[in-house]
Design a protein around this motif. Structure first.
Motif, short mmCIF file in Angstrom:
data_model
loop_
_atom_site.label_atom_id
_atom_site.label_comp_id
_atom_site.label_asym_id
_atom_site.label_seq_id
_atom_site.Cartn_x
_atom_site.Cartn_y
_atom_site.Cartn_z
N LYS A 145 0.84 -1.20 0.00
CA LYS A 145 0.00 0.00 0.00
C LYS A 145 0.88 1.26 0.00
O LYS A 145 0.58 2.25 -0.68
N MET A 146 1.98 1.19 0.76
CA MET A 146 2.90 2.33 0.80
C MET A 146 3.53 2.54 -0.59
O MET A 146 3.62 3.67 -1.07
N TYR A 147 3.90 1.45 -1.26
CA TYR A 147 4.51 1.57 -2.59
C TYR A 147 3.51 2.22 -3.57
O TYR A 147 3.91 2.99 -4.44
N LEU A 148 2.24 1.88 -3.44
CA LEU A 148 1.24 2.37 -4.40
C LEU A 148 1.10 3.89 -4.35
O LEU A 148 0.66 4.50 -5.32
N GLY A 149 1.47 4.48 -3.21
CA GLY A 149 1.41 5.93 -3.09
C GLY A 149 2.35 6.65 -4.05
O GLY A 149 2.16 7.83 -4.36
N ASP A 150 3.35 5.92 -4.54
CA ASP A 150 4.37 6.57 -5.38
C ASP A 150 3.95 6.76 -6.83
O ASP A 150 4.78 7.08 -7.68
N ILE A 151 2.68 6.59 -7.11
CA ILE A 151 2.15 6.64 -8.47
C ILE A 151 2.52 7.91 -9.23
O ILE A 151 2.79 7.87 -10.43
N HIS A 152 2.57 9.06 -8.53
CA HIS A 152 2.82 10.31 -9.25
C HIS A 152 4.29 10.63 -9.43
O HIS A 152 4.65 11.57 -10.13
N THR A 153 5.15 9.90 -8.76
CA THR A 153 6.56 10.29 -8.77
C THR A 153 7.49 9.32 -9.51
O THR A 153 8.45 9.76 -10.14
N VAL A 154 7.23 8.01 -9.44
CA VAL A 154 8.26 7.06 -9.91
C VAL A 154 8.51 7.11 -11.42
O VAL A 154 9.63 6.87 -11.87
N SER A 155 7.50 7.42 -12.21
CA SER A 155 7.74 7.36 -13.66
C SER A 155 8.73 8.44 -14.10
O SER A 155 9.43 8.27 -15.10
#
Lengths: 490, 97
Positions: A421-431
């Motif tokens: 769930k914590m990883y999913l928060g990174d949707i706006h930054t990782v790409s």
């Protein structure tokens, strides 16, 4: 929770005009840290007073004799604790490096020192930069200066909290999947993740080498630009470092977005995004329109594949990079068992925390025989497609506007329960990291709890100047922090 | 469905990772990895046939430089970080019986 201090570039002007001394500034900074850091917990190591003052006096001398004339001369800077500082303990917030004192400085640190910046200490972070809240630090709980019950974000949580609390005007962070931009958003400060290769990674303790970049954190856009300008540049010690001739970032602080084309990826406004953040982003879009830019939403494909690709690639690289921590040359060694291999295993198992072990395990698995193609290569192919989708978007748009994170800062103690769930928060930054692009996180409002909201401006590779110009124009027009909820600013 | 992760897989991976996990950690790691792999399964929806794996962002080519020594002798500082040293060298536990 905050101290009234002036921004970095203004501070250095006062120093150069002899309205204040570097020594005075250093003492004020120490006092700020002593007063504020008891509750914020941003620093892991602070330079002893005597040493700091000796450095301050040496800088003063160079200012007085005209050697140092730049905008960072005499300005206190905090450095994230995964960036090596000669003779100053550098731990990555990990037990395995608790006693590590680097015999050399990172190139970015050397450049800061050459510009006359005064390095005051090392900031807390998620262990080896793996985490989104600074809660995986082995040593210290950093708190969000806007509300001490909330996290500062991560992994550069200490750097962003230190700047937000105005303990220091500037800090260095590092960004592998959002680690500068997300805590900047949570803490109401400004942070830049530069184009991959812009800032040397020499002396940055590697997490995922193909994604890592050092970048600036500051109270405003022009300070960020000045700090980035000081640390950018080619370094023969980093083979991925680029030869760029366009690093005069301060000159890009111009108020003008007329005719600029800004795209908002539709997927970034969809489910899972806090309503307050959606409103703040749309309001920022209106501000840009009022300033003469064209803003529209558009479909950016593949956004949902960024997180799986990111975690596979980052974990794979981490498992390889962190193989060097084996209890031989530096760091923690377990009380010896039987033989060399047992010592390696015990040292690593006792020295690394749970999140680091989780990623090393995942990385070792996806790189292992039989799984390499299905997971690691698949992720690298996906990465190429994601890069291509951005390249296409930048044929139409000068910039992209997006949230920095789907929520504002969560409360302490709730995020580590569920890693996925914590990883999913990174949707706006990782790409942005997967595609090697530059992006800036700028405050754009507050949610109903009074916590800062950050927006992200994403540029094409090498388009930092466009980012800085747009962010600066927005900052000057919107003056978001002036509208801070009562009780914060003094 | 993703690969099923067994306790044996975790034992094998922990050898590769040079980690010694307790039985509880092993069970935890099995669950965590299964969950993550089920999630990343999503990538298989994407057709990546013919797509070159992206190992570098920019076309660097090989980067060469002269092999000259630029740093100073720092043996003492380097060794000061080692958990154990002997006669100016790193000391490790016995490796050959």
């Amino acid at each position: 929770m905050t101290q009234k201090t002036i921004a970095a570039t203004a501070l250095s002007r006062e120093i150069r005009e002899h309205k204040r001394s570097v020594r005075e500034t250093a003492l004020e900074t120490l006092k700020n840290i002593q007063t504020l850091d008891v509750s914020v917990g941003a620093f892991l190591t602070v330079l002893p007073e005597e040493e700091l003052l000796a450095k301050a006096d040496a800088i003063q001398k160079k200012i007085d004799d005209g050697t140092l004339t730049g905008p960072l001369a005499g300005v206190p800077v905090a450095v994230k604790d995964n960036i090596c500082t000669k003779n100053l303990r550098t731990t990555c917030a990990s037990k395995i490096l608790e006693t590590f004192v680097p015999p050399y400085s990172a190139t970015a640190v050397e450049q800061l020192e050459a510009a006359g910046a005064l390095i005051v200490g090392k900031t807390n972070m998620d262990e080896f930069a793996m985490g989104s809240t600074t809660e995986t630090s082995a040593f210290l709980q950093t708190r969000n200066p806007w509300n001490l019950e909330h996290v500062p974000g991560g992994s550069s949580g200490g750097s962003c909290a230190a700047v937000a609390a105005k303990e220091v005007p500037l800090a260095l962070g590092s960004d592998t999947g959002g680690s500068i931009r997300q805590p900047s958003a949570f803490c109401g400060v400004t942070g830049i993740k530069p184009t991959y290769g812009t800032v040397s990674r020499y002396g940055l303790i590697a997490y995922a080498s193909s994604l890592d970049q050092i970048g600036p954190v500051a109270q405003n856009v022009s300070d960020c630009a000045a700090l980035l300008e000081a640390i950018a540049g080619h370094d023969p010690k980093d083979a991925t470092s680029l030869q760029r001739q366009d690093c005069q970032f301060s000159a890009a602080c111009v108020q003008d977005v007329k005719g600029m084309k800004i795209g908002i990826p539709e997927a970034y406004l969809q489910e899972g995004l806090d309503e307050d953040i959606r409103e703040a982003i749309l309001k920022a879009a209106d501000t840009f329109r009022a300033l003469g830019a064209q803003v529209e939403t558009f479909p950016l494909p593949l956004t949902e594949y960024a997180i799986p690709a990111y975690y596979l690639i980052a974990s794979a690289e981490a498992s390889s990079n962190l193989a060097r921590f084996d209890g031989v040359k530096y760091g923690y060694r377990a009380p010896e068992g039987e033989g060399l291999h047992e010592m390696y295993k015990r040292s690593r198992s006792q020295g690394f925390g749970p999140e680091v072990k989780r990623r090393i395990m995942l990385g070792s698995f996806v790189l292992s025989a039989g799984y390499y193609d299905a997971y690691y290569l698949k992720a690298l192919r996906t990465r190429a497609l994601i890069r291509e989708s951005y390249t296409k978007a930048f044929r139409t748009y000068d910039l992209l506007l997006a949230p920095a994170y789907p929520t504002t800062a969560p409360k302490l103690g709730v995020s580590l329960e569920d890693p996925l769930k914590m990883y999913l928060g990174d949707i706006h930054t990782v790409s942005v990291n997967l595609a090697g692009l530059p992006a800036i996180s700028v405050p754009c409002g507050f949610d109903r709890q009074g916590l800062p909201i950050g927006m992200q401006l994403i540029g094409d590779a090498f388009a930092e100047k466009t980012l800085i110009r747009a962010a600066y124009t927005f900052e000057q027009a919107a003056d978001v922090l002036a509208a801070a909820p009562a009780g914060k600013e003094d | 469905m993703a690969e099923t992760i067994t306790l044996e897989t975790i034992d094998y991976v922990s050898i590769l990772a040079k980690l010694k996990l307790t039985p509880e950690e092993t069970e935890q790691a099995r669950g965590d990895m299964q969950k993550l792999l089920d999630y990343v399964e999503k990538l298989n929806e994407l057709d990546t046939d013919g797509v070159e794996p992206m190992t570098h962002l920019f076309p660097y080519g090989n980067v060469f430089r002269e092999d000259t020594v630029t740093n100073q002798e720092a043996r003492t500082e380097m060794l000061a970080n080692a958990p154990k040293t002997k006669d100016g060298q790193y000391l490790v536990p016995k490796t050959i019986e």
